[in-house]
Design an enzyme around this catalytic site. Structure first.
Site, mmCIF file in Angstrom:
data_model
loop_
_atom_site.group_PDB
_atom_site.id
_atom_site.type_symbol
_atom_site.label_atom_id
_atom_site.label_comp_id
_atom_site.label_asym_id
_atom_site.label_seq_id
_atom_site.Cartn_x
_atom_site.Cartn_y
_atom_site.Cartn_z
ATOM 1 N N HIS A 76 0.846 -1.193 0.000
ATOM 2 C CA HIS A 76 0.000 0.000 0.000
ATOM 3 C C HIS A 76 0.880 1.241 0.000
ATOM 4 O O HIS A 76 1.760 1.382 0.847
ATOM 5 C CB HIS A 76 -0.902 0.018 1.241
ATOM 6 C CG HIS A 76 -2.094 -0.867 1.115
ATOM 7 N ND1 HIS A 76 -3.224 -0.702 1.889
ATOM 8 C CD2 HIS A 76 -2.352 -1.914 0.296
ATOM 9 C CE1 HIS A 76 -4.123 -1.625 1.567
ATOM 10 N NE2 HIS A 76 -3.604 -2.361 0.607
ATOM 11 N N TYR A 204 -9.684 5.565 7.157
ATOM 12 C CA TYR A 204 -9.967 5.923 8.543
ATOM 13 C C TYR A 204 -10.979 7.060 8.510
ATOM 14 O O TYR A 204 -10.704 8.117 7.921
ATOM 15 C CB TYR A 204 -8.701 6.400 9.258
ATOM 16 C CG TYR A 204 -7.620 5.366 9.415
ATOM 17 C CD1 TYR A 204 -7.458 4.682 10.614
ATOM 18 C CD2 TYR A 204 -6.728 5.088 8.388
ATOM 19 C CE1 TYR A 204 -6.445 3.739 10.784
ATOM 20 C CE2 TYR A 204 -5.716 4.154 8.538
ATOM 21 C CZ TYR A 204 -5.582 3.484 9.739
ATOM 22 O OH TYR A 204 -4.580 2.553 9.895
ATOM 23 N N PRO A 296 -5.109 0.733 18.361
ATOM 24 C CA PRO A 296 -4.853 0.202 17.017
ATOM 25 C C PRO A 296 -4.984 1.213 15.887
ATOM 26 O O PRO A 296 -4.721 0.879 14.738
ATOM 27 C CB PRO A 296 -5.915 -0.899 16.885
ATOM 28 C CG PRO A 296 -7.019 -0.474 17.793
ATOM 29 C CD PRO A 296 -6.347 0.209 18.953
ATOM 30 N N TYR A 388 3.621 6.724 10.017
ATOM 31 C CA TYR A 388 2.828 5.558 9.596
ATOM 32 C C TYR A 388 3.722 4.494 8.964
ATOM 33 O O TYR A 388 3.538 3.292 9.216
ATOM 34 C CB TYR A 388 1.741 5.990 8.609
ATOM 35 C CG TYR A 388 0.620 4.997 8.447
ATOM 36 C CD1 TYR A 388 -0.471 4.994 9.317
ATOM 37 C CD2 TYR A 388 0.629 4.056 7.420
ATOM 38 C CE1 TYR A 388 -1.498 4.090 9.185
ATOM 39 C CE2 TYR A 388 -0.398 3.147 7.267
ATOM 40 C CZ TYR A 388 -1.463 3.164 8.163
ATOM 41 O OH TYR A 388 -2.497 2.259 8.013
#
Length: 394
Positions: A76, A204, A296, A388
């Site tokens: 990704h 998200y 998470p 990230y």
């Protein structure tokens, strides 16, 4: 009836952290014994996260267990943040030159187990009454019961990789251990479904009704979450109710592409931030969830555990190969520097993307302002992207 086992490193916990440590140590010629209160089938069946940083992929490559990951994993290059219907893509590749890989923690665990069994790793499963002892002496031991007999492992070092509820952290005296915790006032209701994901990248979403996450494990298996009350129960959520709520939170454009179906796993997970200091006490070294928990939202739990293991494996290798203890002596400080940075990122993203019951209208506006700033600032987006894809290992 009793038994004594001798080894160099006793590893408590056979999740991915303990398994990876045993593999890296074996490759360096260091002997270990691994014990767990559960059996292999139970451990492999646990549903966990699935976004791997490049550093985690590299560690699995170095451990010789990345072949299936490269065949089946999904690279990704970005992910989407959504806020009340507005979308902003974090372009990981363009902002950092790096990407992440979607590959379930369950699959990582299976790959590590296959390799460790093939190489003849010594395991003790279904153990009881595990007790690390003599940790501040030159002769540390781990006592436990296995198949109705008492077993003592005599070792040089103990690696506590047994998770948040394990015994390792509890072996550190209260006068030594400090803990820091933030318990969030909500949980995540998650389902697994054998349907193609609604998007080829993660989404998200912050909606007035609560957070939602669209994720996946493969091109045909999806993982979805919605924010729920902390005391909620899965029995309150039929599949139909879940799909209806998810569609609302993801928005009509995304919901139009959503392929629904019967879930085969459904659970509610609480969210917390937790850190224990120090991560070393005498011959005992903590790693992974035994030392820290992250919410998470930032996909950091497994990745942070792997970073601990890489540091610890390097330190133990330097000790046994060159009698150089500088990395062992600095393990806790080095690991904690990275842990707190990752905790900050996970807390930041959680604060941005969830509905907090205690938030005032001012704080709600601040969330929106933060999203708008991210959407218009390359520097702010790059900061999110750098965290990230994974911070550098010291």
């Amino acid at each position: 009836m009793s038994e004594t086992v001798k080894t160099q490193v006793c590893i408590i916990g056979s999740g991915p952290a303990g398994l990876l440590l045993s593999q890296l140590l074996a490759m360096a010629g260091i002997d270990s014994v691994v014990l767990d209160r559960r059996d292999r089938a139970y451990i492999e069946g646990r549903i966990r996260a699935g976004v791997l940083e490049q550093g985690t992929v590299q560690a699995l490559e170095e451990a010789g267990v990345a072949d299936r990951l490269h065949r089946e994993g999904l690279p990704h290059d970005g992910f989407d943040l959504a806020f009340d219907g507005d979308r902003h893509r974090i372009d990981l590749k363009a902002l950092t030159g790096k990407s992440v890989t979607v590959y379930g923690q369950t699959e990582v665990t299976k790959d590590l187990f296959d390799r460790r069994f093939a190489d003849g790793q010594r395991f003790f499963f279904n153990v009881e009454d595990v007790t690390p002892a003599d940790l501040t002496t030159d002769a540390p031991r781990v006592h436990f019961r296995h198949e109705d007999r008492a077993v003592t492992v005599e070792c040089d070092y103990v690696a506590g990789c047994d998770g948040f509820h394990g015994v390792s952290r509890k072996a550190i005296p209260e006068t030594v251990l400090r803990t820091f915790e933030r318990v969030y006032p909500f949980g995540w209701l998650g389902i697994m479904v054998d349907r193609p994901p609604v998007s080829h990248e993660l989404i998200y979403a912050n909606h007035a009704r609560g957070f939602a996450l669209a994720s996946m494990r493969s091109k045909t298996r999806s993982r979805y979450y919605i924010q729920c009350e902390l005391d909620d129960h899965v029995d309150n959520w039929s599949d139909d109710r879940f799909w209806e709520e998810l569609a609302v939170r993801l928005g009509p454009e995304t919901a139009a592409k959503l392929e629904t179906g019967p879930s085969f796993e459904k659970s509610i997970a609480p969210l917390r931030s937790f850190v224990a200091e120090p991560m070393r006490h005498g011959a005992l070294f903590l790693a992974g969830d035994a030392a820290h928990i992250v919410p998470p939202t930032g996909a950091k739990g497994l990745n942070l555990a792997v970073a601990d293991i890489r540091l610890l494996a390097r330190a133990l290798t330097a000790h046994y190969r060159g009698r150089d203890d500088r990395l062992l002596d600095g393990y806790s400080a080095a690991a904690l520097r990275r842990v707190w940075k990752v905790e900050r990122f996970s807390w930041q993203l959680s604060t941005l993307m969830h509905q907090f019951p205690e938030n005032s209208p001012f704080e709600t506006r601040m969330q929106r302002a933060e999203f708008d700033y991210l959407s218009g600032s390359e520097a702010a987006s790059r900061s999110i992207a750098e965290n990230y894809v994974g911070l550098p290992l010291e």
